[in-house]
Enzyme design. Structure first.
Site, PDB file in Angstrom:
ATOM      1  N   ASN A  93      28.077 -74.487  57.872  1.00 45.24           N
ATOM      2  CA  ASN A  93      27.216 -73.294  57.819  1.00 45.24           C
ATOM      3  C   ASN A  93      27.896 -72.135  57.074  1.00 45.24           C
ATOM      4  O   ASN A  93      27.449 -70.997  57.142  1.00 45.24           O
ATOM      5  CB  ASN A  93      26.803 -72.846  59.238  1.00 45.24           C
ATOM      6  N   HIS A 125      31.000 -71.012  57.618  1.00 44.22           N
ATOM      7  CA  HIS A 125      31.970 -70.203  58.365  1.00 44.22           C
ATOM      8  C   HIS A 125      33.382 -70.390  57.825  1.00 44.22           C
ATOM      9  O   HIS A 125      33.730 -71.444  57.295  1.00 44.22           O
ATOM     10  CB  HIS A 125      31.884 -70.432  59.880  1.00 44.22           C
ATOM     11  N   ASP A 146      42.786 -69.035  63.925  1.00 48.89           N
ATOM     12  CA  ASP A 146      41.940 -68.974  65.117  1.00 48.89           C
ATOM     13  C   ASP A 146      42.450 -69.867  66.244  1.00 48.89           C
ATOM     14  O   ASP A 146      43.351 -70.693  66.054  1.00 48.89           O
ATOM     15  CB  ASP A 146      40.494 -69.344  64.744  1.00 48.89           C
ATOM     16  N   GLU A 156      31.317 -66.880  62.214  1.00 52.29           N
ATOM     17  CA  GLU A 156      30.010 -67.516  62.066  1.00 52.29           C
ATOM     18  C   GLU A 156      29.070 -66.619  61.247  1.00 52.29           C
ATOM     19  O   GLU A 156      29.340 -65.428  61.070  1.00 52.29           O
ATOM     20  CB  GLU A 156      29.398 -67.759  63.460  1.00 52.29           C
TER      21      GLU A 156
HETATM   22  N1  GLP Z   1      37.831 -73.153  62.890  1.00 50.58           N
HETATM   23  C1  GLP Z   1      37.766 -74.292  62.057  1.00 50.58           C
HETATM   24  C2  GLP Z   1      37.665 -73.852  60.621  1.00 50.58           C
HETATM   25  O1  GLP Z   1      38.852 -73.172  60.259  1.00 50.58           O
HETATM   26  C3  GLP Z   1      37.437 -75.075  59.730  1.00 50.58           C
HETATM   27  O2  GLP Z   1      37.451 -74.694  58.377  1.00 50.58           O
HETATM   28  C4  GLP Z   1      36.117 -75.711  60.064  1.00 50.58           C
HETATM   29  C5  GLP Z   1      35.801 -76.929  59.221  1.00 50.58           C
HETATM   30  O3  GLP Z   1      36.377 -78.060  59.778  1.00 50.58           O
HETATM   31  P1  GLP Z   1      36.647 -79.419  59.052  1.00 50.58           P
HETATM   32  O4  GLP Z   1      37.787 -79.168  58.140  1.00 50.58           O
HETATM   33  O5  GLP Z   1      37.005 -80.376  60.151  1.00 50.58           O
HETATM   34  O6  GLP Z   1      35.398 -79.783  58.332  1.00 50.58           O
HETATM   35  O7  GLP Z   1      36.166 -76.101  61.425  1.00 50.58           O
HETATM   36  C6  GLP Z   1      36.644 -75.237  62.435  1.00 50.58           C
HETATM   37  O8  GLP Z   1      35.539 -74.620  62.975  1.00 50.58           O
END
Ligand code: GLP
Length: 251
Positions: free
Chosen positions: A136, A138, A67, A143
Site C-alpha cells: 500500500n 507504506h 520501526d 501507513e
Molecule cells: N515495517 C516493514 C516495512 O519496513 C517493510 O518495508 C514492509 C514490506 O515488507 P516486505 O519486505 O516483507 O515486503 O513490511 C513491514 O511492514
C-alpha cells in the site's frame, strides 16, 4: 530519483549491499538506517558474506532501525529486535550498544518516540537509510494518511499490513495492532536513501511511487521530495512502468 533496474532479488540484494559497503568505506563511522521485512534479508546476507570474506568492520558503525511492534517482547522471535540479531547483528562485529531500535515496550511510548528522534539527531543523523515498501506504499510503518511532517510516532497498523506480515506469525490474531515507527520527516532527514523493491506484488506501489501524485495517501511518494534517493528494483517490481521510463520521475 535514481532508478537501478536489476533482473531479480539476488541482484537487488548485491547492489544494495554494494552501496552500503561503499558508504562504510567512505566513512567507517557511518550511521546506517536499517529496515526489516522480507526484502532486505538478502542484502544483510551479502553484508555478512562480505564481513566473513573481506573483514569489513562495523566496530564504529551505528545502526538505527525504522520501526518495532508494540507489545511484543524484544526476545519474541517476531520482534524486529530478534529479526535484526538473526539476520545481521549476530553475524558481524557491531557492538550491541551501537544498534538502535525503537522500544515498543517502553512504559511511556510518547517519551520513547521523542528519545529516539533526539538520539538520531545527537549522533549526527543517518547517512544512508535502507527502505522496503509495503504493497500500500507504506515506508517504515507509515501507513497511508500519515502526515509527511511526522516524526517517530505510534501507529495503528493497516489491516492489509497485518495480513501481509501474518506470514511470520502463527495466526493473524498474533500480529500486533500497533507499532512505533520513524516518521516520514525522520526518514527524509537521512542524507541518502536506498529503497528496495522486488516482485510483482510491489509493481503497483512502485508505479504510484514514480508516477502518481506526491500525496500523503501514498507515503513513499514523499521520497520524491528528497534529492538523494536510489530505487533498486527488479524487473517484476518495475513491470507496470515499462515504456514509461523516459518520463522524469524526479522531484
Ligand atoms: N515495517 C516493514 C516495512 O519496513 C517493510 O518495508 C514492509 C514490506 O515488507 P516486505 O519486505 O516483507 O515486503 O513490511 C513491514 O511492514
Amino acid at each position: 530519483m535514481r532508478v537501478i533496474e536489476v533482473d531479480n532479488y539476488d541482484e537487488m540484494s548485491e547492489k544494495a549491499a554494494e552501496l552500503i559497503l561503499e558508504k562504510i568505506k567512505e566513512n567507517k563511522h557511518a550511521n546506517l538506517g536499517l529496515a526489516t521485512g522480507g526484502t532486505p534479508v538478502g542484502t544483510y546476507r551479502c553484508l555478512i558474506k562480505d564481513h566473513t570474506e573481506n573483514k569489513t568492520s562495523y566496530k564504529n558503525v551505528q545502526t538505527f532501525n525504522l520501526d518495532e511492534y508494540i507489545g511484543i517482547d524484544p526476545d519474541n522471535p517476531n520482534s524486529y529486535h530478534s529479526y535484526m540479531k538473526a539476520n545481521l547483528f549476530d553475524h558481524i562485529d557491531i557492538p550491541a550498544a551501537q544498534t538502535h531500535i525503537p522500544n515498543g515496550n517502553a512504559e511511556d511510548l510518547a517519551i520513547e518516540c521523542l528519545r529516539y528522534d533526539k538520539m538520531i539527531e545527537e549522533k549526527g543523523g543517518i547517512d544512508l537509510q535502507l527502505l522496503g515498501i509495503g504493497t500500500n506504499g507504506h515506508i517504515g510503518f507509515n501507513e497511508p494518511g500519515t502526515p509527511f511532517a511526522s516524526h517517530t510516532h505510534v501507529v495503528e497498523l493497516a489491516q492489509s499490513t497485518r495480513e501481509a506480515n501474518a506470514r511470520y506469525f502463527n495466526s493473524l490474531d498474533e500480529v500486533p495492532t500497533h507499532a512505533l515507527t520513524m516518521g516520514i520527516s525522520s526518514i527524509l532527514a537521512s542524507k541518502g536513501i536506498v529503497l528496495l523493491a522486488s516482485g510483482e506484488m510491489k509493481a503497483d506501489a512502485i508505479y504510484e511511487l514514480l508516477y502518481g501524485k506526491i500525496d500523503e495517501e501514498m507515503p513513499a511518494s514523499a521520497l520524491r521530495k528528497h534529492s538523494n534517493v536510489t530505487l533498486i528494483a527488479d524487473k517484476d517490481a518495475l513491470k507496470k512502468v515499462k515504456g514509461q521510463r523516459s518520463v522524469a520521475c524526479g522531484q
